[in-house]
Design an enzyme around this catalytic site. Structure first.
Site, PDB file in Angstrom:
ATOM      1  CB  CYS A  43      -0.923  -0.028   1.214  1.00 58.10           C
ATOM      2  SG  CYS A  43      -1.958   1.423   1.312  1.00 58.10           S
ATOM      3  CB  CYS A  48      -3.277   2.701  -1.422  1.00 60.01           C
ATOM      4  SG  CYS A  48      -3.338   1.062  -0.712  1.00 60.01           S
ATOM      5  CE  LYS A  51      -5.066   3.995  -6.015  1.00 61.48           C
ATOM      6  NZ  LYS A  51      -5.703   2.744  -5.880  1.00 61.48           N
ATOM      7  CE1 TYR A 181      -7.432  -1.201  -6.363  1.00 57.10           C
ATOM      8  CE2 TYR A 181      -8.145  -3.483  -6.397  1.00 57.10           C
ATOM      9  CZ  TYR A 181      -7.336  -2.495  -5.893  1.00 57.10           C
ATOM     10  OH  TYR A 181      -6.429  -2.793  -4.909  1.00 57.10           O
ATOM     11  CD  GLU A 185      -7.475   2.438  -8.619  1.00 55.91           C
ATOM     12  OE1 GLU A 185      -8.321   2.631  -7.736  1.00 55.91           O
ATOM     13  OE2 GLU A 185      -6.382   1.894  -8.380  1.00 55.91           O
ATOM     14  CG  HIS A 439     -28.878  23.355  -2.439  1.00 52.25           C
ATOM     15  ND1 HIS A 439     -29.091  22.527  -3.521  1.00 52.25           N
ATOM     16  CD2 HIS A 439     -28.993  24.628  -2.887  1.00 52.25           C
ATOM     17  CE1 HIS A 439     -29.339  23.296  -4.589  1.00 52.25           C
ATOM     18  NE2 HIS A 439     -29.278  24.556  -4.226  1.00 52.25           N
ATOM     19  CD  GLU A 444     -28.707  19.299  -3.258  1.00 54.61           C
ATOM     20  OE1 GLU A 444     -29.717  19.705  -2.660  1.00 54.61           O
ATOM     21  OE2 GLU A 444     -27.929  20.058  -3.877  1.00 54.61           O
TER      22      GLU A 444
END
Ligand SMILES: Cc1cc2nc3c(=O)[nH]c(=O)nc-3n(C[C@H](O)[C@H](O)[C@H](O)COP(=O)(O)OP(=O)(O)OC[C@H]3O[C@@H](n4cnc5c(N)ncnc54)[C@H](O)[C@@H]3O)c2cc1C
Length: 459
Positions: A43, A48, A51, A181, A185, A439, A444
């Site tokens: 990682c 991770c 990356k 994934y 990526e 908002h 939302e």
């Protein structure tokens, strides 16, 4: 006090191993750890973290292009210095590795810079010194390694994610092979940095195992951003010549490239580790078979993280390591629930997902209400940038419980963390309905979706 050198010896200082070692030591155990490469594991060193830094780097192209609509002019073409990115990334990784080493040391864990192999239920050999160490328990946290297509003609010209972080030259044309994934990526990264990018995947659609709307939606948006996505396609050979690489698919198509990155899955790092000789059961993929408490078939040997091939993500490896250490040394018995894991894909656009996919929900529930919303994110209005935000909520129509949420668009990774909290708590659609919207945000929409877009009724 036992007669062993250590109460616990951890093999592998990645996400799971480091957490387990530190927590066990904090509970008073005498702990040693061995790492054959760099502290922090996949990682931190080649997963991770680098990356995500590359993803950030690759997003500037779009930001520059969009600035104009908001009144900015850049007075000249921005240029990209790949070597500088690599240099700065390497400095950051070295800084993080130092933190990992210091934290282990501060917790009282003894560090060994060596490959370790198992020689018995309580015995480990450190290959750098040939030292034999005994421990009451051994924790195998050796992670996984990228698969390569060894039978491919020209396999020696391919790279994996390991090498992608250390390229000496930026490739002008990149082929990414795979549909998971990591593949999507990297396709986004190279495309964003300005490489002409092609994704080649043998399956019907990218991101197998994800909700189908996300799979087809990401495919479309990747193409909109300029990536060529070839599904149902496999590579037959790669030939190197002076100008680069000639890649030929089994369908006879020829693609020229400077780099071919294979991201076709990862396999547990168990080869040559001595596990089978010690009596530890491995599955067909080479993963250590463990109980929910992470115990292997040999009672003194435990395993956590990618080497167990349960859910191959950093936060899961960390949890498994923590649960093992608390349960064994802290008098707090618990184990990891793998049923609800929020996760992100740092593709472009980004994906966030938690809970069941529509396909899984339909297989398990009779009556499902599906709420979807797709719209242009506000940021894209003045810039005229293409790309849509997509949100999908699956609800059990009999109990009102939310079964899964799948989102795609800016900041989906950040959003899904908090959405994951609500699903872990057992949120219902009514809980979302009575939550006041924030908002103007994209999120939302999740609390304002009134009518289902689809109702599935089996009775
Ligand atoms: C390109 C890429 C991107 C990723 N992105 C993400 C992401 O965004 N989010 C996410 O959650 N996960 C991501 N992951 C997955 C994540 O990195 C892993 O799930 C996680 O690192 C697993 O932790 P681990 O402790 O099981 O193993 P690792 O972190 O792999 O650590 C294992 C360590 O053991 C060492 N080792 C192996 N054998 C021996 C031995 N015999 N003796 C001594 N040391 C040994 C290795 O050198 C390594 O340091 C990504 C992975 C890759 C490759």
């Amino acid at each position: 006090m036992t007669n062993f050198d250590y109460d616990l010896f951890v093999i592998g200082a990645g996400s799971g191993g480091v957490r387990a070692a530190r927590i066990a030591a904090t509970h008073g155990a005498r702990v040693g750890i061995a790492e054959e490469f760099r502290y922090g594991g996949t990682c931190v060193i080649r997963g991770c973290v680098p990356k995500k830094l590359f993803v950030y780097a690759s997003k500037f192209t779009e930001e520059f292009a969009n600035a104009d609509g908001y009144g900015w002019s850049l007075n000249g073409t921005p240029t990209f210095d790949f070597d500088k990115l690599i240099e700065n990334k390497d400095k950051e990784i070295t800084r993080l590795e130092g933190i990992y080493r210091r934290n282990l040391d501060k917790s009282g864990v003894e560090l060994h810079d060596s490959r370790a192999v198992i020689e018995g239920p309580n015995t480990v050999r450190l290959l750098s010194t040939d030292q034999v160490i005994t421990a009451e328990r051994i924790l195998v946290a050796v992670g996984a390694t990228p698969n390569v297509d060894a039978g491919l003609v020209g396999c020696e010209h391919t790279i994996t994610s390991n090498e992608a972080f250390h390229l000496s030259e930026f490739p002008k044309r990149t082929i990414v092979v795979g549909g998971g994934y990591i593949a999507v990526e990297f396709a986004g990264i190279f495309n964003g940095m300005g490489s002409e990018t092609t994704l080649v995947y043998r399956g019907e659609e990218i991101l197998r195992g994800f909700d189908m709307d996300l799979r087809t939606g990401l495919h479309e948006q990747m193409e909109e951003k300029g990536i060529t996505v070839k599904t149902k396609s496999t590579i037959a050979s790669i030939e190197k010549h002076e100008g680069g690489l000639t890649v030929t698919t089994h369908a006879g198509e020829v693609i020229e490239a400077d780099q071919v990155l294979y991201a076709i899955g990862r396999r547990p790092n168990t080869a040559g580790l001595g596990l089978e000789e010690a009596g530890v059961e491995l599955d067909k993929a080479g993963a250590v078979v463990v109980t929910p408490q992470s115990q292997s078939s040999v009672p003194s040997i435990f395993a956590v993280g990618d080497v167990t091939n349960r859910a191959n993500l950093t936060p899961v490896a960390i949890r498994e390591g923590h649960a093992f250490a608390d349960s064994t040394y802290g008098g707090k018995e618990w184990h990891v629930d793998h049923s609800m894991i929020p996760t992100a894909v740092f593709s472009q656009p980004e994906i966030g997902t938690v809970g069941l996919t529509q396909e899984e929900a339909e297989a398990r529930f009779d009556n499902i209400d599906i709420y979807t919303s797709s719209f242009r994110p506000m940021k894209n209005t003045l810039s005229g940038k293409p790309g849509k935000m997509f949100l999908k909520m699956l609800v059990d129509a009999d109990t009102d419980k939310i079964l899964g949420i799948h989102i795609m668009g800016p900041d989906s990774g950040e959003l899904i963390q908090i959405i994951g909290v609500t699903l872990t708590m057992g949120a219902t659609k009514a809980d979302y309905d009575r939550t006041i919207a924030v908002h103007p945000t994209a999120a939302e929409e999740l609390v304002t979706m009134r009518e289902p877009t689809e109702r599935i009724r089996k009775n």
